[in-house]
Enzyme design. Sequence first.
Site, PDB file in Angstrom:
ATOM      1  N   ARG A 173     -21.455   4.982 -18.217  1.00  0.00           N
ATOM      2  CA  ARG A 173     -21.010   4.117 -17.133  1.00  0.00           C
ATOM      3  C   ARG A 173     -19.509   4.191 -16.897  1.00  0.00           C
ATOM      4  O   ARG A 173     -19.039   4.259 -15.757  1.00  0.00           O
ATOM      5  CB  ARG A 173     -21.434   2.670 -17.402  1.00  0.00           C
ATOM      6  CG  ARG A 173     -20.988   1.639 -16.357  1.00  0.00           C
ATOM      7  CD  ARG A 173     -21.098   2.113 -14.926  1.00  0.00           C
ATOM      8  NE  ARG A 173     -22.419   2.643 -14.592  1.00  0.00           N
ATOM      9  CZ  ARG A 173     -22.671   3.399 -13.524  1.00  0.00           C
ATOM     10  NH1 ARG A 173     -21.690   3.748 -12.714  1.00  0.00           N
ATOM     11  NH2 ARG A 173     -23.889   3.819 -13.277  1.00  0.00           N
ATOM     12  N   LYS A 177      -0.145   0.481  -2.681  1.00  0.00           N
ATOM     13  CA  LYS A 177      -1.283  -0.445  -2.656  1.00  0.00           C
ATOM     14  C   LYS A 177      -2.400   0.103  -3.540  1.00  0.00           C
ATOM     15  O   LYS A 177      -3.449   0.533  -3.070  1.00  0.00           O
ATOM     16  CB  LYS A 177      -1.750  -0.665  -1.222  1.00  0.00           C
ATOM     17  CG  LYS A 177      -0.706  -1.364  -0.354  1.00  0.00           C
ATOM     18  CD  LYS A 177      -1.168  -1.511   1.081  1.00  0.00           C
ATOM     19  CE  LYS A 177      -0.104  -2.189   1.927  1.00  0.00           C
ATOM     20  NZ  LYS A 177      -0.504  -2.319   3.352  1.00  0.00           N
ATOM     21  N   LYS A 198      12.059  -3.135   3.911  1.00  0.00           N
ATOM     22  CA  LYS A 198      10.992  -3.608   4.788  1.00  0.00           C
ATOM     23  C   LYS A 198      11.406  -4.894   5.500  1.00  0.00           C
ATOM     24  O   LYS A 198      12.524  -5.385   5.325  1.00  0.00           O
ATOM     25  CB  LYS A 198       9.702  -3.788   3.981  1.00  0.00           C
ATOM     26  CG  LYS A 198       9.308  -2.527   3.187  1.00  0.00           C
ATOM     27  CD  LYS A 198       7.923  -2.604   2.633  1.00  0.00           C
ATOM     28  CE  LYS A 198       6.895  -2.336   3.699  1.00  0.00           C
ATOM     29  NZ  LYS A 198       5.520  -2.260   3.151  1.00  0.00           N
ATOM     30  N   GLU A 224      11.910   0.540   7.251  1.00  0.00           N
ATOM     31  CA  GLU A 224      10.739   0.211   8.058  1.00  0.00           C
ATOM     32  C   GLU A 224      11.198  -0.437   9.369  1.00  0.00           C
ATOM     33  O   GLU A 224      11.987  -1.382   9.352  1.00  0.00           O
ATOM     34  CB  GLU A 224       9.828  -0.752   7.303  1.00  0.00           C
ATOM     35  CG  GLU A 224       8.608  -1.185   8.102  1.00  0.00           C
ATOM     36  CD  GLU A 224       7.808  -2.267   7.397  1.00  0.00           C
ATOM     37  OE1 GLU A 224       6.759  -1.928   6.814  1.00  0.00           O
ATOM     38  OE2 GLU A 224       8.242  -3.437   7.417  1.00  0.00           O
ATOM     39  N   ASP A 230       6.191   1.466  11.810  1.00  0.00           N
ATOM     40  CA  ASP A 230       5.076   0.600  11.442  1.00  0.00           C
ATOM     41  C   ASP A 230       4.275   0.120  12.645  1.00  0.00           C
ATOM     42  O   ASP A 230       4.818  -0.521  13.552  1.00  0.00           O
ATOM     43  CB  ASP A 230       5.601  -0.600  10.661  1.00  0.00           C
ATOM     44  CG  ASP A 230       4.495  -1.438  10.051  1.00  0.00           C
ATOM     45  OD1 ASP A 230       3.537  -0.858   9.518  1.00  0.00           O
ATOM     46  OD2 ASP A 230       4.598  -2.672  10.107  1.00  0.00           O
TER      47      ASP A 230
END
Length: 284
Positions: free
Chosen positions: A103, A138, A170, A200, A222
């Site tokens: 597994r 992410k 950002k 960004e 973006d």
Amino acid sequence: MIRPLPDIMLEPLVRAGLMEDLGRGGDLTTDATLGDETLSAHAVLSARQAGVVAGLDLARLAFTLMDPAIVFEVAAPDGTHVTPGQVIASVRGPARGILSGERVALNFLSHLCGIATATAQVVAAVQPYGTKVSCTRKTLPGMRAIQKYAVRAGGGSNHRFGLDDAILIKDNHLAIAGGIRPALTRARAVAGHLVSIELEVDTLEQLAEGLEVGGVDVFLLDNMTPEQLRRAVAMIDHRAIAEASGGVTPDNAAAIAATGVDLVSMGWLTHSVRAMDIGLDYQP
């Protein structure tokens, strides 16, 4: 041929997976049903759908850490495009170890093959335009290195690995720092000569300001429309790398690449990709 990650990086992940599965009492089912401890078995890992292979070293470790006498033979190395029914690898040796490691081996392999397969789909879509495909940060905690490896196995490239790789300014940084000019000015003052600065931007007005201030190596464009991206690429005019991000899918990747951006980046490649269906089939 994709360069494999060394076992020293992979073993802690596989050991943690096995320890989680074995818990406090070990494999009760295998212990209860296999009377003979000397039983051997032969099984094959087979693709049950088309895809790209990634994660074989983790699968191998899941078996060999359970029992070093198990022999794991690769038939389709990482990076290989496989068809339904194709054998990816074979496993031979003590049956108890094979059953107990099954597994964990499949969990790693199916997940990473899913990432590689999704990456390859986007890579194929943008290939006519020479655009690179990249992942993001992410990633699942603790699994960044292997998820980014799977992106490379699928023909993609990696964005930064962590907060210490590069400076990526950002929207929240801009809001707290007081805007593009003060943020870039401070970033340029502290960035080492090998540290890239990425900014960004959500609008062409922000892009114009970033270009005016200067010192930006990469602009992250973006959630822009294809028309906005075309205008952005013209404004940048090869003075920096143009990266399109936000809402990129296999269906629209070609249209985005056609705008002239240098690369497209996607968080879903690692945080919510669908696992590839792979089975472990025992051979008589």
